[in-house]
Write an enzyme that holds these catalytic residues in place. Structure first.
Site, PDB file in Angstrom:
ATOM      1  N   ASN A 125       1.038  -1.155   0.208  1.00 55.35           N
ATOM      2  CA  ASN A 125       0.075   0.247  -0.024  1.00 55.35           C
ATOM      3  C   ASN A 125       1.380   1.151  -0.348  1.00 55.35           C
ATOM      4  O   ASN A 125       1.278   1.306   1.206  1.00 55.35           O
ATOM      5  CB  ASN A 125      -1.015   0.008   1.385  1.00 55.35           C
ATOM      6  CG  ASN A 125      -1.826   1.428   1.183  1.00 55.35           C
ATOM      7  OD1 ASN A 125      -1.563   2.146   0.408  1.00 55.35           O
ATOM      8  ND2 ASN A 125      -2.185   1.188   3.073  1.00 55.35           N
ATOM      9  N   LYS A 144       0.078   4.073  -0.786  1.00 54.49           N
ATOM     10  CA  LYS A 144      -0.490   5.486   0.662  1.00 54.49           C
ATOM     11  C   LYS A 144      -0.467   7.390  -0.431  1.00 54.49           C
ATOM     12  O   LYS A 144      -0.345   6.106  -2.111  1.00 54.49           O
ATOM     13  CB  LYS A 144       0.133   5.551   1.687  1.00 54.49           C
ATOM     14  CG  LYS A 144      -0.284   4.153   2.508  1.00 54.49           C
ATOM     15  CD  LYS A 144      -0.078   4.470   3.998  1.00 54.49           C
ATOM     16  CE  LYS A 144      -0.164   3.483   5.172  1.00 54.49           C
ATOM     17  NZ  LYS A 144       0.135   3.527   6.275  1.00 54.49           N
ATOM     18  N   HIS A 179      -9.562   1.516   5.258  1.00 50.14           N
ATOM     19  CA  HIS A 179      -7.837   1.342   5.517  1.00 50.14           C
ATOM     20  C   HIS A 179      -7.793   2.921   7.164  1.00 50.14           C
ATOM     21  O   HIS A 179      -9.313   3.515   6.702  1.00 50.14           O
ATOM     22  CB  HIS A 179      -7.496   2.069   4.547  1.00 50.14           C
ATOM     23  CG  HIS A 179      -6.034   1.891   5.429  1.00 50.14           C
ATOM     24  ND1 HIS A 179      -5.884   3.042   5.748  1.00 50.14           N
ATOM     25  CD2 HIS A 179      -4.460   1.104   5.406  1.00 50.14           C
ATOM     26  CE1 HIS A 179      -4.367   3.026   6.831  1.00 50.14           C
ATOM     27  NE2 HIS A 179      -4.218   1.709   5.460  1.00 50.14           N
ATOM     28  N   GLU A 195      -6.702   4.628   8.153  1.00 53.88           N
ATOM     29  CA  GLU A 195      -6.556   6.369   7.914  1.00 53.88           C
ATOM     30  C   GLU A 195      -7.953   6.269   7.239  1.00 53.88           C
ATOM     31  O   GLU A 195      -7.988   8.142   7.633  1.00 53.88           O
ATOM     32  CB  GLU A 195      -5.224   6.180   6.879  1.00 53.88           C
ATOM     33  CG  GLU A 195      -4.157   6.227   6.827  1.00 53.88           C
ATOM     34  CD  GLU A 195      -2.518   5.994   6.646  1.00 53.88           C
ATOM     35  OE1 GLU A 195      -2.026   5.182   7.537  1.00 53.88           O
ATOM     36  OE2 GLU A 195      -2.582   6.174   5.694  1.00 53.88           O
ATOM     37  N   GLU A 234      -5.252  -4.133  10.859  1.00 53.46           N
ATOM     38  CA  GLU A 234      -4.223  -3.180  11.295  1.00 53.46           C
ATOM     39  C   GLU A 234      -4.424  -2.007  12.356  1.00 53.46           C
ATOM     40  O   GLU A 234      -5.008  -2.397  12.106  1.00 53.46           O
ATOM     41  CB  GLU A 234      -4.204  -2.255  10.037  1.00 53.46           C
ATOM     42  CG  GLU A 234      -5.916  -2.189   9.907  1.00 53.46           C
ATOM     43  CD  GLU A 234      -5.536  -1.046   8.473  1.00 53.46           C
ATOM     44  OE1 GLU A 234      -4.357  -0.373   7.915  1.00 53.46           O
ATOM     45  OE2 GLU A 234      -5.888  -0.171   8.409  1.00 53.46           O
ATOM     46  N   GLY A 239       2.331   2.318  11.282  1.00 50.20           N
ATOM     47  CA  GLY A 239       4.302   3.339  10.874  1.00 50.20           C
ATOM     48  C   GLY A 239       4.462   3.737  12.161  1.00 50.20           C
ATOM     49  O   GLY A 239       4.830   5.048  12.313  1.00 50.20           O
ATOM     50  N   SER A 274       3.272  -1.920  10.278  1.00 50.15           N
ATOM     51  CA  SER A 274       4.619  -1.055  10.772  1.00 50.15           C
ATOM     52  C   SER A 274       5.206  -3.429  10.342  1.00 50.15           C
ATOM     53  O   SER A 274       5.911  -3.948  11.165  1.00 50.15           O
ATOM     54  CB  SER A 274       5.491  -1.478  12.255  1.00 50.15           C
ATOM     55  OG  SER A 274       4.674  -0.188  12.228  1.00 50.15           O
TER      56      SER A 274
END
Length: 253
Positions: free
Chosen positions: A11, A13, A94, A96, A165, A171, A211
């Site tokens: 991904n 992003k 996702h 985000e 996730e 991250g 991660s």
């Protein structure tokens, strides 16, 4: 669950450009993977990626999909459009998208239906944030996300994936331990059986994202209920991502 060839998805992003496309393609194009490998670049690079990878087995997908089929929805991209340009899969829900764009479980359900009808493989992303994790609410959050996004789906002859996730591990460099991941994935599988039925649940691959790096990929993939990986930051380093894919080969049946 039956162990199957792992699926490793990159991904990108809001990153990348033609340079990253070229170096990424070069790093995977001439390699033979037993594992399935997919890349989800930004929308504007999907056609280029499909063109570069047309003679390979690498899958190309999108990072999102519209819940609308067509109409006056400026800036949206439909499942039909994604399929027509060569996408195989799409990420849905996702963390985000949920946090920054206020996507909810109901819209995820609609998007999954749109994807399935148009021949795309939806990868539904689920997971808890840091506060929910600290309060011990992981299973409660996953229960709600799964039970609101997955009921009454027509899966006959179609593929569906779930990507766990944990938001606190995205991250941050704080990957969940392999044992933690296995425990959560086992719970997800249990709920998939309740929602979809055991036969359909057997066909759903459960990926881990948070991660993921070459240093923890092997340990994660060795877990019985981990069917693949959703790779974020590490996928922006083509050689690093290629190494993760090679590691996935070693556990492929």
């Amino acid at each position: 669950m039956k162990k199957r060839a792992p699926l490793v998805v990159a991904n990108w992003k809001l990153n990348g450009g033609t340079d990253l496309i070229c170096t990424s393609v070069a790093s995977v194009l001439n390699k033979s993977f037993k594992a399935e490998v997919g890349i989800a670049p930004p929308y504007v690079y999907i056609s280029d990626m499909v063109n570069f990878l047309r003679n390979s087995n690498i899958l190309v997908g999108s990072q999102n999909v519209s819940k609308f089929a067509s109409g006056a929805f400026t800036g949206e991209t439909s499942a039909q459009m994604l399929k027509e340009v060569g996408c195989t899969f799409c990420l849905i829900g996702h963390s985000e998208r949920r946090q920054m764009f206020l996507e909810n479980d109901a819209s995820c359900h609609t998007k999954i239906e749109r994807a399935l009808v148009n021949g795309l493989m939806p990868i539904l992303c689920v997971g808890e944030n840091d506060q929910q994790y600290e309060l011990g609410l992981t299973q409660d959050i996953l229960y709600r996300q799964l039970h609101q996004a997955l009921p009454n789906l027509e899966l006959q002859g179609k593929r569906l994936c779930i990507a766990y996730e944990p938001v606190w591990a995205i991250g941050t460099g704080k990957a969940a331990s392999a044992e933690q991941v296995q425990e959560v994935h086992q719970y997800i599988y249990q709920e998939l059986c309740a929602i979809l039925g055991e036969e359909a649940a057997e066909g759903v691959q459960i990926l881990y994202g948070g991660s993921v790096k070459k240093d923890n990929a092997a340990e994660l993939l060795a877990m019985p209920n981990v069917d693949g990986l959703l790779v974020g930051g590490a996928s922006l380093d083509p050689e690093h991502f290629a190494q993760i894919c090679t590691i996935a080969n070693d556990v492929a049946p």
